[in-house]
Structure formats: structure tokens, C-alpha cells
Design an enzyme around this catalytic site. Structure first.
Site, PDB file in Angstrom:
ATOM      1  N   TRP A  11       0.829  -1.206   0.000  1.00 22.67           N
ATOM      2  CA  TRP A  11       0.000   0.000   0.000  1.00 22.67           C
ATOM      3  C   TRP A  11       0.869   1.264   0.000  1.00 22.67           C
ATOM      4  CZ3 TRP A  11      -3.794   1.921  -2.063  1.00 22.67           C
ATOM      5  CH2 TRP A  11      -4.704   2.802  -1.506  1.00 22.67           C
ATOM      6  N   ALA A 137      -4.088  -2.191  -3.311  1.00 29.14           N
ATOM      7  CA  ALA A 137      -2.842  -1.544  -3.727  1.00 29.14           C
ATOM      8  C   ALA A 137      -2.572  -1.797  -5.213  1.00 29.14           C
ATOM      9  CB  ALA A 137      -1.691  -2.074  -2.875  1.00 29.14           C
ATOM     10  N   LYS A 188     -14.282  -4.045   8.527  1.00 28.64           N
ATOM     11  CA  LYS A 188     -14.471  -4.797   7.271  1.00 28.64           C
ATOM     12  C   LYS A 188     -13.399  -5.875   7.107  1.00 28.64           C
ATOM     13  CE  LYS A 188     -10.978  -3.236   4.725  1.00 28.64           C
ATOM     14  NZ  LYS A 188     -10.011  -4.019   3.927  1.00 28.64           N
ATOM     15  N   ASN A 253      -7.507 -10.706   3.710  1.00 31.83           N
ATOM     16  CA  ASN A 253      -8.439 -11.130   4.763  1.00 31.83           C
ATOM     17  C   ASN A 253      -9.433 -12.159   4.228  1.00 31.83           C
ATOM     18  OD1 ASN A 253      -7.859  -9.428   7.256  1.00 31.83           O
ATOM     19  ND2 ASN A 253      -7.818  -7.915   5.619  1.00 31.83           N
TER      20      ASN A 253
HETATM   21  N1  LIG Z   1      -2.525  -3.748   0.602  1.00 36.15           N
HETATM   22  C1  LIG Z   1      -3.631  -3.045   0.359  1.00 36.15           C
HETATM   23  O1  LIG Z   1      -4.236  -3.186  -0.724  1.00 36.15           O
HETATM   24  C2  LIG Z   1      -4.146  -2.070   1.357  1.00 36.15           C
HETATM   25  C3  LIG Z   1      -3.678  -2.037   2.652  1.00 36.15           C
HETATM   26  N2  LIG Z   1      -4.201  -1.143   3.549  1.00 36.15           N
HETATM   27  C4  LIG Z   1      -3.717  -1.070   4.925  1.00 36.15           C
HETATM   28  O2  LIG Z   1      -2.417  -0.503   4.910  1.00 36.15           O
HETATM   29  C5  LIG Z   1      -1.637  -1.043   5.982  1.00 36.15           C
HETATM   30  C6  LIG Z   1      -0.332  -1.600   5.415  1.00 36.15           C
HETATM   31  O3  LIG Z   1      -0.692  -2.615   4.487  1.00 36.15           O
HETATM   32  P1  LIG Z   1       0.297  -3.156   3.370  1.00 36.15           P
HETATM   33  O4  LIG Z   1       1.164  -2.105   2.818  1.00 36.15           O
HETATM   34  O5  LIG Z   1      -0.520  -3.913   2.417  1.00 36.15           O
HETATM   35  O6  LIG Z   1       1.155  -4.177   4.246  1.00 36.15           O
HETATM   36  P2  LIG Z   1       2.530  -4.852   3.914  1.00 36.15           P
HETATM   37  O7  LIG Z   1       2.651  -6.005   4.812  1.00 36.15           O
HETATM   38  O8  LIG Z   1       2.689  -5.037   2.431  1.00 36.15           O
HETATM   39  O9  LIG Z   1       3.595  -3.724   4.339  1.00 36.15           O
HETATM   40  C7  LIG Z   1       3.711  -3.232   5.629  1.00 36.15           C
HETATM   41  C8  LIG Z   1       4.941  -2.351   5.688  1.00 36.15           C
HETATM   42  O10 LIG Z   1       5.132  -1.933   7.031  1.00 36.15           O
HETATM   43  C9  LIG Z   1       6.461  -2.217   7.424  1.00 36.15           C
HETATM   44  N3  LIG Z   1       6.539  -2.558   8.836  1.00 36.15           N
HETATM   45  C10 LIG Z   1       6.100  -3.671   9.433  1.00 36.15           C
HETATM   46  N4  LIG Z   1       6.352  -3.631  10.750  1.00 36.15           N
HETATM   47  C11 LIG Z   1       7.003  -2.463  10.961  1.00 36.15           C
HETATM   48  C12 LIG Z   1       7.570  -1.855  12.101  1.00 36.15           C
HETATM   49  N5  LIG Z   1       7.522  -2.419  13.296  1.00 36.15           N
HETATM   50  N6  LIG Z   1       8.161  -0.667  11.942  1.00 36.15           N
HETATM   51  C13 LIG Z   1       8.221  -0.082  10.730  1.00 36.15           C
HETATM   52  N7  LIG Z   1       7.703  -0.611   9.616  1.00 36.15           N
HETATM   53  C14 LIG Z   1       7.107  -1.784   9.740  1.00 36.15           C
HETATM   54  C15 LIG Z   1       6.886  -3.400   6.596  1.00 36.15           C
HETATM   55  O11 LIG Z   1       8.289  -3.400   6.521  1.00 36.15           O
HETATM   56  P3  LIG Z   1       9.088  -4.644   5.895  1.00 36.15           P
HETATM   57  O12 LIG Z   1       8.872  -4.532   4.407  1.00 36.15           O
HETATM   58  O13 LIG Z   1      10.494  -4.359   6.300  1.00 36.15           O
HETATM   59  O14 LIG Z   1       8.502  -5.884   6.489  1.00 36.15           O
HETATM   60  C16 LIG Z   1       6.215  -3.076   5.274  1.00 36.15           C
HETATM   61  O15 LIG Z   1       7.016  -2.191   4.534  1.00 36.15           O
HETATM   62  C17 LIG Z   1      -2.518  -2.093   6.673  1.00 36.15           C
HETATM   63  O16 LIG Z   1      -3.129  -1.510   7.787  1.00 36.15           O
HETATM   64  C18 LIG Z   1      -3.569  -2.419   5.615  1.00 36.15           C
HETATM   65  O17 LIG Z   1      -4.795  -2.837   6.197  1.00 36.15           O
HETATM   66  C19 LIG Z   1      -5.154  -0.263   3.185  1.00 36.15           C
HETATM   67  C20 LIG Z   1      -5.637  -0.237   1.908  1.00 36.15           C
HETATM   68  C21 LIG Z   1      -5.167  -1.142   0.898  1.00 36.15           C
HETATM   69  O1  LIG Z   2      -8.035  -2.723   2.572  1.00 32.30           O
HETATM   70  C1  LIG Z   2      -7.975  -3.280   1.509  1.00 32.30           C
HETATM   71  C2  LIG Z   2      -8.805  -2.886   0.362  1.00 32.30           C
HETATM   72  O2  LIG Z   2      -9.508  -1.704   0.591  1.00 32.30           O
HETATM   73  C3  LIG Z   2      -7.086  -4.461   1.343  1.00 32.30           C
HETATM   74  O3  LIG Z   2      -7.695  -5.543   1.925  1.00 32.30           O
HETATM   75  P1  LIG Z   2      -6.844  -6.795   2.449  1.00 32.30           P
HETATM   76  O4  LIG Z   2      -5.938  -6.251   3.546  1.00 32.30           O
HETATM   77  O5  LIG Z   2      -7.838  -7.770   2.922  1.00 32.30           O
HETATM   78  O6  LIG Z   2      -6.040  -7.289   1.287  1.00 32.30           O
END
Ligand SMILES: NC(=O)C1=CN([C@@H]2O[C@H](COP(=O)(O)OP(=O)(O)OC[C@H]3O[C@@H](n4cnc5c(N)ncnc54)[C@H](OP(=O)(O)O)[C@@H]3O)[C@@H](O)[C@H]2O)C=CC1
Ligand SMILES: O=C(CO)COP(=O)(O)O
Length: 323
Positions: A11, A137, A188, A253
Site C-alpha cells: 500500500w 494496492a 471490514k 483477509n
Molecule cells: N494492501 C492493500 O491493498 C491495502 C492495505 N491497507 C492497509 O495498509 C496497511 C499496510 O498494508 P500493506 O502495505 O498492504 O502491508 P505490507 O505487509 O505489504 O507492508 C507493511 C509495511 O510496514 C512495514 N513494517 C512492518 N512492521 C514495521 C515496524 N515495526 N516498523 C516499521 N515498519 C514496519 C513493513 O516493513 P518490511 O517490508 O520491512 O517488512 C512493510 O514495509 C494495513 O493496515 C492495511 O490494512 C489499506 C488499503 C489497501
Molecule cells: O483494505 C484493503 C482494500 O480496501 C485491502 O484488503 P486486504 O488487507 O484484505 O487485502
């Protein structure tokens, strides 16, 4: 406006592309692993988290945390359970006038705080906003049409962030309702696990639809108890994201639920709903709100009941007027 993104996951990477396109400015994408960030900078793709999608030329991948210091807007895109420690780490590095936007979806386990409440506690005196809504994403990074909620109590901040993220395909809609936007995103994720489990057990599309509708009822009950506005709960960051996440195998999820329902090993990537469910149920209990579907997900993930027993328990609930 200059944007920095903290969190080099799927994301964060997608949002850094959006911000670079929208602002025409250099956008720092700050990850924690120097080797991985150097690799991303060299390949111009985040192969581990968002494969096959080129970084915008304005995105600057780095592990240097001080890259946040000249940003007017800082997007925090990390798992919800790490948000507080990330705030503490970056607070001394950020410009005091920066607007900080949480893009996380969940409930903090220890405090039962929603992401915007974590910002309020951990970054006092700074300007805050929350971005939430139906947005995979991959879809966003591919430039597919996406609309999200950008909520802030600070109208000027909301306008600045909206303008700095709006592109031809990515449309943030402004709102004042931070509680509603945050609760929708958190709930959700949990409800998507339930929908996936029902689908995985082969109970049919009608049963999944019932799960989504009854799931929305419990999301709305808790949202209203927290002071959220009904229109937010029925909007992009509530019903909109619930519909997306309960209907696509792109969702981590939903995929987790699907695997549980089929009796397969869960996918190894941790879904936010799994980390959130106990806190969500505890938050509901604090407000004396009944969330039977979320509670069933908690029981299954906590190993207290099987998926089959959880579904049977839900079906055995006494009939009552629909609320
Ligand atoms: N993926 C999606 O489509 C969407 C996600 N979201 C929300 O966005 C948030 C992030 O999701 P997403 O990007 O997909 O998750 P990912 O698992 O792809 O990435 C999470 C990121 O956070 C970093 N991270 C993890 N733990 C720590 C820490 N302790 N300190 C600093 N950085 C940390 C990870 O680092 P490292 O790479 O080093 O592990 C990684 O870069 C979640 O809350 C998710 O629900 C919202 C909308 C869409
Ligand atoms: O928040 C999201 C879409 O809006 C991504 O959902 P998931 O974390 O379930 O992949």
C-alpha cells in the site's frame, strides 16, 4: 506540497506512486530494510510486495528516516499494531507543521484505539487525517479507478491532502468523520475473514451475501455507538470497503477466511483482520454492542472453536427482528 510515505509495503508503494504523480514532486518511500530499499531503488519495482508495477519516476525509495523531514504531508502506511512505535520514531524527524495521515486499517490490541486515535495520542499538536476506503494496492498502482475517504477534523488539512493525492484515477473524497472512516476500515477486515470462511465451506453466494449484510449491521451498530455518522458507515470507507474486501480473492483477509473454510493452511501473509479481531470484539463489548460474526471469527482464530462449529452457532442464533 511534498509527500513522504513511511512503510515500503504494497500500500505504501502504491500511494507513493499516486503522490508523485499528483504533486509532480519527489516523493520519499521510506522502508526499514536498507538492502531491500536499495534493491527497490535499483530495480524501480517493489518486487516482494507489489511485483510487476513500475515505480513512478518521482518516487525515491530509501531507508533513510530523515527523508521525512522536508515533507509537508507524511503518510504512515504500516501495520496498525506498529503505528504507535512508528509515530514515536518519526516524531523528532518530522517538520512540526507536517500533516500526518494514517493509511492503516485496524484496532490497536493493547489500547483498543483506532488508528486516528493513535495519531492523536502519539503525535500531539500535529495535524492529522485518515485515508481509508475500497482500494487494493495493485488496482491503485495499475491506475484503475479508485475512490477513497480522506477524513480530518482539520478542513484545511483535508483539502491539502486531497489535492496532493488526487489523480485522474485516484479520487479521495473529504469527510470530517474520522471515527467512521477508521471503524469501517477496521471492521471490514474482520468481516472479510467471515465471508471468506463461508465461501470456503461452499455454503453458496446467498450465504455470503447474508454474511456481508449482517456484517454491515454489526459494523454500523458499533460505528454509531462510537459517534460515527451513518453516511460514513454506508459510504466508501464502510460499506464500500466491506463490499470490496468480502468479494475478492485479492483481499488477504478474504483469502485467509477462504483457506480456513476449506480446511487449508492459512496463507502465510498476515491479514490485518486477524491482528485486529480480538481488539474489535473487546471494543464492542466496552460499548455493550453485540458483534456475533466478529466474535465467531475471534473464536476460530483463537482456536476455541472450529469453523464448522462457528458457522453452526451463528445459524443457531435465535431469530429476531432485523436491526
Ligand atoms: N494492501 C492493500 O491493498 C491495502 C492495505 N491497507 C492497509 O495498509 C496497511 C499496510 O498494508 P500493506 O502495505 O498492504 O502491508 P505490507 O505487509 O505489504 O507492508 C507493511 C509495511 O510496514 C512495514 N513494517 C512492518 N512492521 C514495521 C515496524 N515495526 N516498523 C516499521 N515498519 C514496519 C513493513 O516493513 P518490511 O517490508 O520491512 O517488512 C512493510 O514495509 C494495513 O493496515 C492495511 O490494512 C489499506 C488499503 C489497501
Ligand atoms: O483494505 C484493503 C482494500 O480496501 C485491502 O484488503 P486486504 O488487507 O484484505 O487485502
Amino acid at each position: 506540497m511534498r509527500v513522504a510515505v513511511v512503510g515500503g509495503g504494497a500500500w505504501g508503494t502504491a500511494l507513493s506512486n499516486v503522490a508523485a504523480e499528483a504533486t509532480g514532486e519527489q516523493t520519499a518511500l521510506i522502508g526499514r530494510d536498507p538492502a531491500r530499499m536499495a534493491e527497490i531503488a535499483k530495480a524501480r519495482v517493489n518486487a516482494a510486495r507489489l511485483p510487476d508495477i513500475a515505480l513512478h519516476q518521482g518516487v525515491h525509495p530509501t531507508a533513510d528516516r530523515t527523508a521525512v523531514s522536508d515533507a509537508d504531508i507524511v503518510l504512515l502506511v504500516v501495520p496498525t499494531q506498529t503505528l504507535r512505535s512508528v509515530c514515536a520514531e518519526f516524531l523528532p524527524l518530522m517538520s512540526p507543521g507536517a500533516i500526518v495521515v494514517t493509511c492503516c486499517k485496524g484496532v490497536e490490541q493493547v489500547t483498543l484505539a483506532l488508528p486516528h486515535e493513535v495519531l492523536r495520542d502519539a503525535l500531539p499538536g500535529m495535524r492529522h487525517a485518515i485515508l481509508s476506503g475500497p482500494s487494493f494496492a495493485e488496482d491503485v498502482a495499475l491506475g484503475l479507478p479508485t475512490a477513497v475517504t480522506l477524513a480530518s477534523h482539520d478542513e484545511d488539512a483535508a483539502i491539502l491532502v486531497t489535492e496532493s493525492l488526487a489523480t485522474r484515477s485516484f479520487r479521495p473524497y473529504r469527510s470530517h468523520d474520522m471515527d467512521g472512516a477508521a471503524l469501517g476500515g477496521a471492521a471490514k477486515n474482520v468481516l472479510a475473514i467471515a465471508a471468506g470462511a463461508v465461501a470456503g465451506r461452499g455454503l453458496g453466494a446467498s450465504a455470503v451475501a447474508a454474511m456481508v449484510a449482517r456484517g454491515f449491521a454489526e459494523l454500523a451498530r458499533l460505528g454509531l455507538a462510537l459517534g460515527a455518522k451513518p453516511e460514513t458507515l454506508a459510504g466508501l470507507s464502510g460499506l464500500g470497503d466491506l463490499v470490496l474486501t468480502t468479494s475478492s480473492t485479492k483481499s488477504r483477509n478474504f483469502s485467509l477466511g477462504l483457506a480456513l473454510g476449506r480446511g487449508e493452511p492459512p496463507p502465510n501473509k498476515l491479514a490485518e483482520g486477524a491482528a485486529t479481531v480480538e481488539a474489535l470484539v473487546a471494543l464492542a463489548a466496552q460499548h455493550e454492542i453485540d458483534m456475533p460474526i466478529s466474535a465467531a471469527v475471534a473464536d476460530v482464530l483463537g482456536g476455541r472453536v472450529s469453523v464448522g462449529a462457528a458457522v453452526a452457532n451463528l445459524l443457531a442464533r435465535p431469530l429476531r427482528a432485523e436491526v
